[in-house]
Scaffold this active site. Sequence first.
Site, mmCIF file in Angstrom:
data_model
loop_
_atom_site.group_PDB
_atom_site.id
_atom_site.type_symbol
_atom_site.label_atom_id
_atom_site.label_comp_id
_atom_site.label_asym_id
_atom_site.label_seq_id
_atom_site.Cartn_x
_atom_site.Cartn_y
_atom_site.Cartn_z
ATOM 1 N N GLN A 143 18.075 46.031 27.662
ATOM 2 C CA GLN A 143 16.796 45.647 28.577
ATOM 3 C C GLN A 143 15.519 46.058 27.810
ATOM 4 O O GLN A 143 14.258 45.271 28.203
ATOM 5 C CB GLN A 143 16.857 46.195 29.694
ATOM 6 C CG GLN A 143 16.626 47.641 29.731
ATOM 7 C CD GLN A 143 16.757 48.629 30.940
ATOM 8 O OE1 GLN A 143 17.874 48.716 31.283
ATOM 9 N NE2 GLN A 143 15.698 48.808 31.596
ATOM 10 N N CYS A 149 16.395 47.057 34.719
ATOM 11 C CA CYS A 149 17.863 47.356 34.784
ATOM 12 C C CYS A 149 18.638 46.796 36.062
ATOM 13 O O CYS A 149 19.785 46.418 35.772
ATOM 14 C CB CYS A 149 18.123 48.893 34.926
ATOM 15 S SG CYS A 149 17.156 49.216 36.482
ATOM 16 N N HIS A 286 18.261 54.141 38.610
ATOM 17 C CA HIS A 286 18.502 53.161 37.382
ATOM 18 C C HIS A 286 20.086 52.488 37.843
ATOM 19 O O HIS A 286 20.814 53.064 38.516
ATOM 20 C CB HIS A 286 19.078 54.057 36.279
ATOM 21 C CG HIS A 286 19.282 53.189 34.987
ATOM 22 N ND1 HIS A 286 18.537 52.178 34.686
ATOM 23 C CD2 HIS A 286 20.254 53.329 34.102
ATOM 24 C CE1 HIS A 286 19.332 51.545 33.459
ATOM 25 N NE2 HIS A 286 20.340 52.432 33.152
ATOM 26 N N ASN A 307 26.011 50.293 30.567
ATOM 27 C CA ASN A 307 24.672 50.366 30.608
ATOM 28 C C ASN A 307 23.819 49.121 29.871
ATOM 29 O O ASN A 307 24.702 48.232 29.147
ATOM 30 C CB ASN A 307 24.043 51.670 30.050
ATOM 31 C CG ASN A 307 22.867 52.098 30.280
ATOM 32 O OD1 ASN A 307 22.061 51.481 31.045
ATOM 33 N ND2 ASN A 307 22.417 53.426 29.977
#
Length: 343
Positions: A143, A149, A286, A307
């Site tokens: 990102q 996110c 997140h 992630n």
Amino acid sequence: MASIARKQLCASGLFLVVLAVLAPGVMSRKLQEASTMAERHEQWMAQYGRVYKDDAERQRRLEIFSRNVDFIESFNAAGEKPYVLGVNAFADLTPEEFRASRNGYRRRVARSGEGSFRYENVTAVPKSMDWRKKGAVTPVKDQGQCGSCWAFSAIAATEGINQLTTGKLTSLSEQELVDCDIKGEDQGCEGGLMEDAFEFIIHNKGITTEANYPYAGSDGTCNSAKEASHVVKIKGYESVPANSEAALLKAVANQPVSVSIDAGDGSFQFYSGGVFTGSCGTMLDHGVTAVGYDTTEDGMKYWLVKNSWGTSWGEEGYVRMQRDIDAKEGLCGIAMDSSYPTA
Ligand SMILES: *[C@@H]1O[C@H](CO)[C@@H](O)[C@H](O)[C@H]1NC(C)=O
């Protein structure tokens, strides 16, 4: 303590002189350490292509780098946790800076009642799941310095359900969400929510591909021609009943799921491998994607989480997070606010 001493040593030439007079032995050792740290910082800068605007900034970053390296090394030396930290791409950022630039999940104060949970009556789940092995997960993305996110999390879950229903894995556009989904809580690089992203995809009647609308890492004007390209559709989305890892398990056994976590701790920033057990709180900040679960050989259960911080973070971009802890919220609040698209 060592890090504070070193910080001052680097920060003040006058202090060096005083120290030299008082304790020459300590002085030369400290100087050696300091120069080693400066060298390490330089090597690190080269490795990650980091350039600072001037010497003052470089000095400031060296001090932060030095503190972080001390934290990482003493954490690993203590060897008290089933995971280790590493000097990664974020080693010159304070935890506060890191949170501000990387996370970007905006939690609604109160959540509206969100209908049914289709996996409610699931009774048998496999002992382990890894949606990567089933071909439902695209490569790890990055990102960058943008609080997007939420878009990456929602897109990964959408890529998953699309592969499960069509058999085709298509990388989809986060940038379309960043640029075009700008109502309510969704504010591009300033943060957003996965459920709202699903709503955008539903109302837009689909989302385009990564290739057609590639990631820019900054807020842009919505490209309406690309927005009109509806390559992948979803019918709806559902929320997983909150504060139940058992419910989350039923969902993740069936598809990749968007989950929210508290990623604000330095140990998460520098996580490099093993089963993450905290420290972290439950201040969700997140959005990530649960793409599986399993148990280690020594019996520790974990969630497999994708992630969006690139492949140099964690285990090739993934983190294994401890599963089935005593707290109903789950580790870092992973069971508090999860959702998935339906096709
Ligand atoms: C689960 O089972 C109950 C009882 O049979 C039923 O009323 C409910 O609709 C089922 N839930 C789902 C999501 O299928």
